[in-house]
Design an enzyme around this catalytic site. Structure first.
Site, PDB file in Angstrom:
ATOM      1  N   GLU A  98       0.846  -1.193   0.000  1.00  0.00           N
ATOM      2  CA  GLU A  98       0.000   0.000   0.000  1.00  0.00           C
ATOM      3  C   GLU A  98       0.880   1.241   0.000  1.00  0.00           C
ATOM      4  O   GLU A  98       1.977   1.226   0.563  1.00  0.00           O
ATOM      5  CB  GLU A  98      -0.909  -0.033   1.236  1.00  0.00           C
ATOM      6  N   ASP A  99       0.389   2.302  -0.631  1.00  0.00           N
ATOM      7  CA  ASP A  99       1.154   3.544  -0.647  1.00  0.00           C
ATOM      8  C   ASP A  99       0.974   4.331   0.651  1.00  0.00           C
ATOM      9  O   ASP A  99       1.936   4.805   1.229  1.00  0.00           O
ATOM     10  CB  ASP A  99       0.810   4.407  -1.868  1.00  0.00           C
ATOM     11  N   ASP A 102      -4.435   5.997   5.900  1.00  0.00           N
ATOM     12  CA  ASP A 102      -4.898   7.068   6.779  1.00  0.00           C
ATOM     13  C   ASP A 102      -6.064   6.561   7.622  1.00  0.00           C
ATOM     14  O   ASP A 102      -5.856   6.028   8.689  1.00  0.00           O
ATOM     15  CB  ASP A 102      -5.178   8.378   6.046  1.00  0.00           C
ATOM     16  N   PHE A 152      -1.775  16.697   3.283  1.00  0.00           N
ATOM     17  CA  PHE A 152      -2.126  16.082   2.010  1.00  0.00           C
ATOM     18  C   PHE A 152      -0.871  15.966   1.155  1.00  0.00           C
ATOM     19  O   PHE A 152      -0.275  16.963   0.767  1.00  0.00           O
ATOM     20  CB  PHE A 152      -3.211  16.874   1.290  1.00  0.00           C
ATOM     21  N   ARG A 165       1.671  11.921  -9.526  1.00  0.00           N
ATOM     22  CA  ARG A 165       2.208  10.593  -9.227  1.00  0.00           C
ATOM     23  C   ARG A 165       3.684  10.478  -9.613  1.00  0.00           C
ATOM     24  O   ARG A 165       4.429   9.735  -9.004  1.00  0.00           O
ATOM     25  CB  ARG A 165       1.438   9.505  -9.990  1.00  0.00           C
TER      26      ARG A 165
END
Length: 180
Positions: A98-99, A102, A152, A165
Site C-alpha cells: 500500500e502507498d 490514513d 495532504f 504521481r
C-alpha cells in the site's frame, strides 16, 4: 511545472530508497522461504512496489487489486473493488503493498475480503506511509516506511486527481491546488 505546486518536500527520493532497502532486508528475512504474492494496490502503490521489490532477495509473485474509496482529497467511506486479484491466493502468504494508510477503512475491508474469499495462509500489510493520527478503524501495518503527519501528500505514486504521481519524492501539495 507541477513541482511549483509543492509546498515542501516531506520525504526525499534518497530517503525513500534507503527505507526501501531496510524494509527489503526485513522482508527477506521473514519471507525468504515462503514465495509470497506481492499484492500491489493500484494505482498509488506501483512506485513503492517497484522500488521495494528490486531489493528483495527471494522468490515472489506479483498480483494487483484496485480498490476505490476516494473523491478528491477524502475517503467516501465506501470501498469498491474495481479489480480483484487473478492469482490463486489459497494457502499462500500475501503481502499487501500500500502507498498510504490514513483512515484504514479501505485496507481493513481489503484484508477482510482476502481472508474470507481467498483463504490465504497469511496476510500482512506493507505500507510506504502511515498517517496514524487519521485512523478510524482498528488496523495497523506490519511493515511501515514512514509515519507522517496529517498533511495532504503527493508524489512517488500518490496523486491528487491522477496528477503528481510522477514526482520522485513525497511532497505536501499547496492547499490552493486542491481547494479550487
Amino acid at each position: 511545472m507541477i513541482s511549483t505546486d509543492i509546498k515542501k518536500i516531506l520525504i526525499s527520493e534518497k530517503q525513500i530508497d534507503e527505507r526501501c532497502k531496510e524494509l527489503a532486508k526485513e522482508l527477506t528475512l521473514a519471507y525468504h522461504d515462503k514465495n509470497p504474492i506481492m499484492l500491489s494496490l493500484l494505482k498509488g502503490s506501483v512506485y513503492f512496489t517497484t522500488y521495494l521489490t528490486k531489493y528483495l532477495d527471494f522468490p515472489l509473485e506479483f498480483d494487483f487489486m484496485k480498490p476505490s474509496s476516494y473523491v478528491g482529497t477524502s475517503s467516501t467511506g465506501n470501498v469498491e473493488i474495481q479489480m480483484k486479484p487473478l492469482s490463486d491466493l489459497k494457502d499462500r502468504h500475501v503481502l499487501i503493498i500500500e502507498d498510504i494508510i490514513d483512515s484504514g477503512t479501505t485496507l481493513k475491508k481489503i484484508k477482510e475480503l482476502l481472508i474470507s474469499d481467498y483463504h490465504p495462509k497469511s496476510v500482512k500489510i506493507v505500507t510506504l506511509l502511515d498517517k496514524k493520527e487519521m485512523r478510524k478503524v482498528d488496523i495497523d501495518p506490519d511493515y511501515t516506511g514512514f509515519i507522517i503527519p496529517n498533511e495532504f501528500v503527493v508524489g512517488f505514486g500518490l496523486d491528487f486527481n491522477e496528477q503528481y504521481r510522477n514526482l520522485p519524492y513525497i511532497g505536501v501539495i499547496k492547499e490552493e491546488c486542491y481547494q479550487k
